[in-house]
Scaffold this motif. Structure first.
Motif, PDB file in Angstrom:
ATOM      1  N   THR A  67      12.782  -1.770  -3.609  1.00 45.39           N
ATOM      2  CA  THR A  67      11.988  -0.904  -4.483  1.00 45.39           C
ATOM      3  C   THR A  67      12.706   0.361  -4.892  1.00 45.39           C
ATOM      4  OG1 THR A  67      10.970   0.178  -2.562  1.00 45.39           O
ATOM      5  CG2 THR A  67       9.853  -1.761  -3.469  1.00 45.39           C
ATOM      6  N   GLY A  68      13.828   0.686  -4.229  1.00 42.75           N
ATOM      7  CA  GLY A  68      14.540   1.911  -4.553  1.00 42.75           C
ATOM      8  C   GLY A  68      13.834   3.161  -4.058  1.00 42.75           C
ATOM      9  N   GLN A  69      12.991   3.026  -3.042  1.00 38.47           N
ATOM     10  CA  GLN A  69      12.249   4.163  -2.503  1.00 38.47           C
ATOM     11  C   GLN A  69      12.702   4.458  -1.075  1.00 38.47           C
ATOM     12  OE1 GLN A  69      10.410   5.919  -4.427  1.00 38.47           O
ATOM     13  NE2 GLN A  69      10.177   4.506  -6.143  1.00 38.47           N
ATOM     14  N   ALA A  70      12.150   5.509  -0.503  1.00 44.15           N
ATOM     15  CA  ALA A  70      12.435   5.876   0.886  1.00 44.15           C
ATOM     16  C   ALA A  70      11.102   6.013   1.617  1.00 44.15           C
ATOM     17  CB  ALA A  70      13.230   7.166   0.957  1.00 44.15           C
ATOM     18  N   GLU A 105      11.216  12.183 -13.871  1.00 43.17           N
ATOM     19  CA  GLU A 105      11.887  10.998 -13.371  1.00 43.17           C
ATOM     20  C   GLU A 105      11.337   9.760 -14.087  1.00 43.17           C
ATOM     21  OE1 GLU A 105      14.511  11.434 -11.118  1.00 43.17           O
ATOM     22  OE2 GLU A 105      14.022  13.409 -11.888  1.00 43.17           O
ATOM     23  N   THR A 106      11.955   8.612 -13.816  1.00 44.40           N
ATOM     24  CA  THR A 106      11.571   7.379 -14.494  1.00 44.40           C
ATOM     25  C   THR A 106      10.092   7.085 -14.277  1.00 44.40           C
ATOM     26  OG1 THR A 106      13.783   6.500 -14.130  1.00 44.40           O
ATOM     27  CG2 THR A 106      12.056   4.919 -14.695  1.00 44.40           C
ATOM     28  N   ALA A 150      14.749  -2.857 -12.936  1.00 42.66           N
ATOM     29  CA  ALA A 150      13.357  -3.193 -12.613  1.00 42.66           C
ATOM     30  C   ALA A 150      13.180  -4.701 -12.544  1.00 42.66           C
ATOM     31  CB  ALA A 150      12.416  -2.597 -13.664  1.00 42.66           C
ATOM     32  N   GLU A 151      13.804  -5.425 -13.483  1.00 46.36           N
ATOM     33  CA  GLU A 151      13.687  -6.886 -13.461  1.00 46.36           C
ATOM     34  C   GLU A 151      14.358  -7.478 -12.215  1.00 46.36           C
ATOM     35  OE1 GLU A 151      14.246  -5.217 -16.290  1.00 46.36           O
ATOM     36  OE2 GLU A 151      12.306  -5.729 -17.167  1.00 46.36           O
ATOM     37  N   PHE A 193       0.831  -1.207   0.000  1.00 47.84           N
ATOM     38  CA  PHE A 193       0.000   0.000   0.000  1.00 47.84           C
ATOM     39  C   PHE A 193       0.860   1.250   0.000  1.00 47.84           C
ATOM     40  CE2 PHE A 193      -1.765   3.398   2.689  1.00 47.84           C
ATOM     41  CZ  PHE A 193      -2.832   3.796   1.900  1.00 47.84           C
ATOM     42  N   LEU A 194       1.915   1.261   0.830  1.00 45.04           N
ATOM     43  CA  LEU A 194       2.798   2.431   0.876  1.00 45.04           C
ATOM     44  C   LEU A 194       3.437   2.685  -0.485  1.00 45.04           C
ATOM     45  CD1 LEU A 194       4.589   1.884   4.312  1.00 45.04           C
ATOM     46  CD2 LEU A 194       2.818   3.564   3.779  1.00 45.04           C
ATOM     47  N   LEU A 195       3.896   1.609  -1.139  1.00 46.71           N
ATOM     48  CA  LEU A 195       4.563   1.774  -2.428  1.00 46.71           C
ATOM     49  C   LEU A 195       3.578   2.214  -3.515  1.00 46.71           C
ATOM     50  CD1 LEU A 195       7.031   1.504  -4.254  1.00 46.71           C
ATOM     51  CD2 LEU A 195       6.456  -0.916  -4.548  1.00 46.71           C
TER      52      LEU A 195
END
Length: 814
Positions: free
Chosen positions: A379-382, A291-292, A684-685, A38-40
């Protein structure tokens, strides 16, 4: 009444600690997955929604349809189009042009590369970027003004908390040999991570003609954003755009139509509008300034994975409820005899389920906290759990508890409450562990789990194939030195310095220039030949030793050579895809007509054919490519390629940095490795592989918990049968096998059902790759075998315990 329900529920759960623990752990794992996903997903779908007028902001696109039916999107358009649109369409309240690039900004004795945006003075009328200091209404009025973000103000001007101290300060931007001084007119709050437009400095668009951040074949390199007036719909404005497009691009449309590059101007070439909120969710359009982009399909799959794990956990709850049906049936019978009606029992059972659900949520929140750093890495997020403290987050928490509690408690609430007290107290109500219902639940669990395992194995194999496939060149030990923003004299100077100094290093074999490094932008152009043939080709600027540095092979002809002076202006190399697509029987010596008006100045001749090499992602087939050495093409040289020996790479890098610093004191030395750049295309893969792997493990783990509960139920149901068999001479291994084979049968059915499910999903996923593996048959067998082994290990405890039990005690059962 409510207090009584809670007290009874707590007493019941305390007596059944193992049952409660299995359910809480299973549900907690499923809830933790849902919370993280949910956060992502919320982060990805909330891009650009923070703008106050986001629902009225549209980005202008150019849609171009090729004769072969292919569709291209251009988000960069001529800057002169903006005032014409503003004057033509009253439904446009205001608009702003945006152009982005990287410029060197002086900070002390250093030149720091920063993301710079140029925009019209109406920028803050369209977008909502709050200022910590300065006036948004006038911040871009002065052509010599500059607006900084808070992080840029801190790093460049050493400003701490009083951002008004930055106002009036001078900031120097360097581009090539030129320097430009600007006065700080505002400081922006940090740009939200959910903004598709990220930058450090904001300059007035009136500087565009002075400080060119680049140009393209449309005569400009700007994005155009419109703020529609209240009541103006995007659809109505789009319907009015074709006549405007025909007038504004008449010359360009005619040129392309005559060249055969487009079939029909008005139909194959048009302006379109894209809602700002869709920019981040439109990978098919692509981005240059943003951004991407995020593929919405990924969000759908992530939600599906989270719900899958949660559903498996709920199935466990139901299975264990079935297992406890005998003991709870007596409770139901006694309570009904004492006057309880069915509604009270339904409330009691659902209350217990909701209580377990609340406990699972608390544990799930703890698991989410522990897993969040790893999840952010994947995920590469914060992301933070702070995203759950608003209305939407609280709604998700309440929905999780309610839905899971109602779903998981449905069997005891709706089935057990129907038991007749007379039948129950006579012992007629028995556990239904072997019923088609419970068997179906187990099969469903394992079908989903095995399908996930198969998908994980296929994704792993495909990624391994991509990372190890022969690309037609070798990028290892090739250092890419980035050189954007340099003037022509600086480009020549740095190239000469590197060749003089770096090539003299024992660890360096070659230094070559290139217009663009692979994966870091590219150039394409189209033209029409005299015979009416239309061409579209990727154009690569190269150097004499370019093929040698990248270890590319020639299929025919020769390479560029200094012994042939005309090679730099009159000769080109092409790849095999170029020859195939355009049907050139004898490519070597073939003259490419229709290029006399391009930067070549005359029609070039093909002197060699390079074997196909994958300069793009392996998601796409190799496209026609042309390699040229024309000096005019190197006015925008973007990189140098340096080939180094593996054993001397650290010393070679140090030599490169020293050489760079001597040529450009204070300017940062930016480099990367070509093989890393190529591998980054499949990030991504990689993340999907990790996410699927973790999800598969969780799904199988939760399914094993359910199987453990079902094994308990089965052994309980067959206690007397096993005692009789042992008295009649059955061996311990025979009895253990008797118990275990039922589960092996269920897992076998699940495996057969999972195969077509996983095959269909992976075939669709692999279709996105131009180069892909054949579906690995062994992955299907391995997943089924792994599930079988895990299931047997899970039930082995109960199977052996039942087989070694005292038959006297078994015969006394019940």
């Amino acid at each position: 009444m409510l207090k009584s329900y809670v007290v009874i529920a707590l007493r019941t759960l305390r007596r059944q600690k193992g049952y409660a623990a299995i359910n809480v752990v299973g549900l907690a794992v499923g809830m933790a997955c849902c919370l993280l996903i949910f956060l992502l997903v919320r982060h990805e779908w909330s891009f650009d929604t923070f703008h106050a007028k986001a629902d009225r902001i549209q980005r202008v696109l150019i849609e171009e349809t090729h004769p072969d039916g292919g569709l291209d999107y251009h988000i960069l358009i001529p800057p002169d189009l903006a005032p014409e649109m503003d004057a033509t369409f009253p439904g446009v309240e205001t608009l702003t042009r945006v152009v982005k690039g990287i410029l060197g900004v002086r900070s002390g004795d250093q030149i720091v590369p920063e993301n710079v945006v140029m925009a019209d003075s109406t920028f803050f009328d369209v977008f909502t970027f709050p200022l910590l200091a300065g006036d948004a209404a006038t911040a871009l009025d002065d052509p010599q003004s500059v607006v900084l973000t808070e992080p840029a103000a801190r790093s460049l001007l050493d400003v701490e908390d009083d951002y008004t101290a930055a106002l009036g300060r001078t900031l120097t931007i360097e581009r090539g040999d030129d320097r430009y001084d600007f006065t700080v007119s505002g400081v922006l709050a940090p740009i939200p991570s959910t903004s598709s437009l990220q930058f450090d400095l904001l300059l007035p668009f009136r500087q565009y003609d002075t400080i060119r951040i680049g140009s393209n074949d449309w005569g400009g390199r700007t994005s155009l954003y419109l703020l529609l007036a209240d009541g103006q719909t995007p659809e109505a404005l789009e319907r009015a755009l074709p006549p405007f497009t025909a007038v504004q691009f008449a010359e360009r449309i005619e040129e392309r139509r005559e060249a055969g590059y487009i079939a029909d101007g008005d139909e194959a070439f048009r302006l379109a509008l894209q809602p700002l909120r869709d920019v981040h969710l439109s990978p098919e359009v692509g981005t240059n300034y943003e951004e991407t982009p995020h593929n919405p399909l990924y969000s759908t799959l992530l939600v599906g994975i989270a719900l899958l794990v949660l559903v498996i956990a709920c199935i466990n709850f139901v299975i264990l409820s079935v297992g406890r049906s005998t003991s709870r049936a007596r409770e139901v019978g006694v309570r009904k005899v004492l006057g309880a009606h069915r509604g009270q029992l339904v409330g009691q059972f659902w209350g217990e389920a909701l209580l377990l659900s609340v406990a699972a949520l608390l544990v799930g929140l703890g698991l989410a906290v522990l897993a969040l750093p790893t999840f952010n890495t994947l995920t590469g997020q914060a992301l933070t759990l702070g995203g759950l403290d608003d209305g939407a987050g609280l709604l998700v928490l309440v929905a999780l508890v309610t839905v899971v509690g109602l779903l998981a408690g449905s069997y005891p609430a709706l089935v057990l409450s129907r038991f007749q007290p007379a039948r129950v107290l006579k012992g007629a109500a028995r556990a239904q562990g072997a019923s088609p219902f419970t068997r179906g639940l187990v099969v469903l669990q394992y079908t989903l789990s095995i399908a996930l395992v198969i998908c994980t194995l296929v994704i792993y194999q495909q990624l391994d194939f991509l990372l190890n496939r022969d690309l037609g060149f070798r990028g290892d030990q090739v250092v890419v030195v980035q050189t954007p923003g340099l003037s022509g004299s600086q480009q020549r100077g740095v190239l000469a310095a590197f060749r003089d100094e770096v090539e003299g290093h024992d660890g360096v074999t070659d230094v070559v220039r290139t217009a663009y490094s692979f994966t870091r932008s590219y150039d394409t152009f189209g033209w029409g030949a005299a015979d009416g043939t239309s061409f579209e080709v990727h154009n690569l600027g190269v150097d004499y030793a370019y093929l040698d540095v990248l270890d590319m092979k020639l299929a025919a002809g020769r390479n560029f050579s200094p012994t042939f002076p005309s090679d730099s202006t009159r000769s080109v190399l092409v790849n095999e895809a170029f020859v195939r697509k355009y049907g050139i029987a004898q490519p070597v010596g073939y003259v490419l007509t229709g290029l006399e008006d391009s930067f070549f100045g005359a029609n070039p001749t093909i002197i060699g054919v390079v074997k196909d090499f994958n300069f793009q992602s392996l998601h796409d087939e190799v496209e026609p490519a042309m390699l040229n050495m024309h000096p005019n093409y190197y006015m925008g040289m973007q990189a140098m390629l340096v080939k180094a020996r593996p054993d001397a790479l650290p010393d070679a890098l140090a030599s490169m940095e020293r050489t760079w610093t001597s040529v450009f004191p204070g300017r940062a030395f930016a480099y990367s490795f070509l093989d890393d750049d190529m591998a980054a295309q499949y990030e991504a893969e990689r993340r999907w592989r990790a996410i699927f792997t973790d999800a598969s493990l969780l799904a199988v783990l939760v399914a094993c918990l359910g199987l453990f509960g079902l094994a308990t139920l089965t052994v309980t149901r067959r206690t007397k049968e096993l005692g009789v068999r042992k008295v009649l001479g059955a061996s311990v291994p025979g009895l253990a096998l008797l118990v275990a084979k039922d589960f092996a049968f269920l897992v076998g059915i699940a495996t057969v059902l999972a195969w077509p499910l996983a095959f269909a999903g992976m075939r669709r996923w692999l279709a996105d790759f131009a180069y892909r593996i054949d579906m690995p048959w062994w992955a299907f067998l391995a997943a089924g075998a792994a599930a079988l082994v895990l299931s047997l290990v899970t039930v082995s405890y109960h199977a052996l315990r039942a087989a070694t039990a005292d038959p006297v005690q078994s015969l006394r059962y019940e």
